[in-house]
Scaffold this motif. Structure first.
Motif, short mmCIF file in Angstrom:
data_model
loop_
_atom_site.label_atom_id
_atom_site.label_comp_id
_atom_site.label_asym_id
_atom_site.label_seq_id
_atom_site.Cartn_x
_atom_site.Cartn_y
_atom_site.Cartn_z
N UNK A 8 0.86 -1.19 0.00
CA UNK A 8 0.00 0.00 0.00
C UNK A 8 0.90 1.24 0.00
N UNK A 9 0.30 2.40 -0.17
CA UNK A 9 1.07 3.64 -0.03
C UNK A 9 0.13 4.80 0.22
N UNK A 10 0.67 6.00 0.29
CA UNK A 10 -0.20 7.19 0.38
C UNK A 10 -0.02 8.11 -0.82
N UNK A 11 0.86 7.73 -1.75
CA UNK A 11 1.13 8.56 -2.92
C UNK A 11 0.30 8.18 -4.14
N UNK A 12 -0.42 7.06 -4.06
CA UNK A 12 -1.28 6.67 -5.16
C UNK A 12 -0.57 5.85 -6.22
N UNK A 13 -1.20 5.66 -7.39
CA UNK A 13 -0.62 4.85 -8.45
C UNK A 13 0.60 5.50 -9.06
N UNK A 14 1.40 4.75 -9.83
CA UNK A 14 2.64 5.30 -10.39
C UNK A 14 2.42 6.59 -11.18
N UNK A 15 3.33 7.52 -11.00
CA UNK A 15 3.27 8.81 -11.68
C UNK A 15 4.25 9.76 -11.02
N UNK A 16 4.24 11.02 -11.43
CA UNK A 16 5.19 12.00 -10.85
C UNK A 16 5.07 12.12 -9.33
N UNK A 17 3.86 11.98 -8.78
CA UNK A 17 3.68 12.08 -7.34
C UNK A 17 3.95 10.75 -6.64
N UNK A 18 4.10 9.68 -7.40
CA UNK A 18 4.32 8.35 -6.82
C UNK A 18 5.34 7.59 -7.65
N UNK A 19 6.62 8.00 -7.57
CA UNK A 19 7.62 7.43 -8.47
C UNK A 19 8.24 6.11 -8.03
N UNK A 20 7.94 5.65 -6.80
CA UNK A 20 8.71 4.54 -6.24
C UNK A 20 7.96 3.21 -6.13
N UNK A 21 6.64 3.19 -6.10
CA UNK A 21 5.94 1.97 -5.75
C UNK A 21 6.14 0.87 -6.79
N UNK A 22 6.16 1.22 -8.06
CA UNK A 22 6.28 0.17 -9.08
C UNK A 22 7.64 -0.51 -9.02
N UNK A 23 8.70 0.25 -8.80
CA UNK A 23 10.03 -0.34 -8.71
C UNK A 23 10.14 -1.32 -7.56
N UNK A 24 9.60 -0.96 -6.40
CA UNK A 24 9.66 -1.87 -5.27
C UNK A 24 8.79 -3.09 -5.53
#
Length: 338
Positions: A8-24
């Protein structure tokens, strides 16, 4: 045995505001070969803590990330993967803590062993930021459901953060997560089998991540600090809008926000009549870049200031103060006589 993971996260789906979740996500599934489900807010939800939506109906959609950066397509219904799509995620119109609870108890009941929250865009070190963090709030939501949880944040040090730091940060995160899962600590006050409730991990995004030896990882305690004014009055001509610019991530980015004008209104003039309209405009630069000498050695803020990663064991509670530690035998002796 590998854990079944909820990311989970608080930055949302991948994009400029959420750059890290997909890599992890790719590191956990490809390198560690863990089974990972992903449920995240449909939009950026930083600075919201452990809040839940209790009056709104929480609605969701499906998300299909693609290589190389996870940017994908949203669908109102679940469907087979199209060419180039990696997997299926769930987006919820709710807070990070809401995402965690719905995932654990509605979407995947009884099937999750570990919740990983993050990686957050920006640090979540010190009490002032941790108490406000949606990333830590999502992990706290898991701990309160008696599921192991780890909150991870990538502290912004360089502006902008070089892309070549993303993968080494994910590799280090994977090593830390793997270690914690296999060596989960004990806490007699823990809610689940005498275990530590949750961990808070901070990794500074610095060039030393590229060194063969990497950066040191320290066990830390949380720096107890505070903040002051977070809001400024908005002038009357702009008071018709009730929305605000959302800060991209954690306090690191909020520090850059200082002095910027929101499109929804400027600072109020002393000559204007007072209005009860305010915008989020935090003045927290001293908390982001304090002098190293002012930081307690061994604290999470000290570690990130020194260029180290930190692991802070936490309890899922507001810690109480025992005003009289000597009185522990009976409840009757703890009655206040007025």
């Amino acid at each position: 045995m590998s854990p079944r993971v909820l990311l989970v996260n608080d930055d949302g789906p991948p994009g400029p505001q959420s750059p890290y979740i997909y890599g992890l996500y790719r590191h956990l599934t490809t390198n560690l070969r863990w089974d990972v489900k992903v449920v995240v807010p449909s939009s950026q939800k930083s600075w919201i803590g452990n809040a839940f939506h209790i009056k709104e109906i929480t609605k969701g959609k499906y998300y299909y990330p693609k290589e190389p950066n996870g940017i994908g397509e949203v669908s109102s219904t679940s469907r087979p993967l199209n060419e180039g799509e990696v997997t299926e995620w769930v987006l919820l119109d709710g807070t990070p803590a809401t995402c965690t609870n719905i995932a654990l108890h509605n979407l995947y009941p009884g099937t999750i062993d570990l919740v990983i929250s993050g990686p957050n865009l920006g640090r979540n070190s010190s009490t002032a930021f941790a108490m406000s963090s949606g990333t830590i709030g999502a992990a706290m939501s898991s701990a309160l459901s008696q599921i192991r949880s780890i909150a991870i944040s990538y502290g912004t040090v360089l502006h902008p953060t070089p892309n070549e730091l993303f993968e080494p940060a994910d590799i280090l995160s994977g090593r830390v997560i793997h270690y914690l899962w296999n060596n989960w600590g004990k806490d007699v006050g823990g809610m689940r089998n005498g275990e530590i409730d949750m961990y808070n991990v901070n990794i500074p995004m610095i060039m030393e991540l590229l060194d063969p030896e990497g950066i040191d990882v320290h066990w830390t305690h949380m720096w107890r600090n505070s903040y002051g004014q977070l809001f400024k009055a908005v002038s009357t001509p702009h008071a018709t809008s009730t929305t605000r610019d959302v800060l991209d991530g954690g306090p690191d980015v909020a520090g850059q926000y200082l002095g910027q004008q929101s499109e929804h209104g400027g600072d109020i003039s002393k000559d204007e009549p007072a209005t009860l309209v305010f915008k989020f405009s935090p003045d927290i630069q001293p908390l982001i870049t304090p002098s190293v000498d002012s930081l307690p050695v061994g604290s999470d803020a000290w570690a990130i200031a020194k260029g180290h990663a930190s692991i802070t064991p936490l309890r899922a509670c507001f810690a109480h103060v025992d005003h009289d530690p000597a009185v522990i035998e009976t409840e009757s002796l703890r009655i206040l006589e007025l």
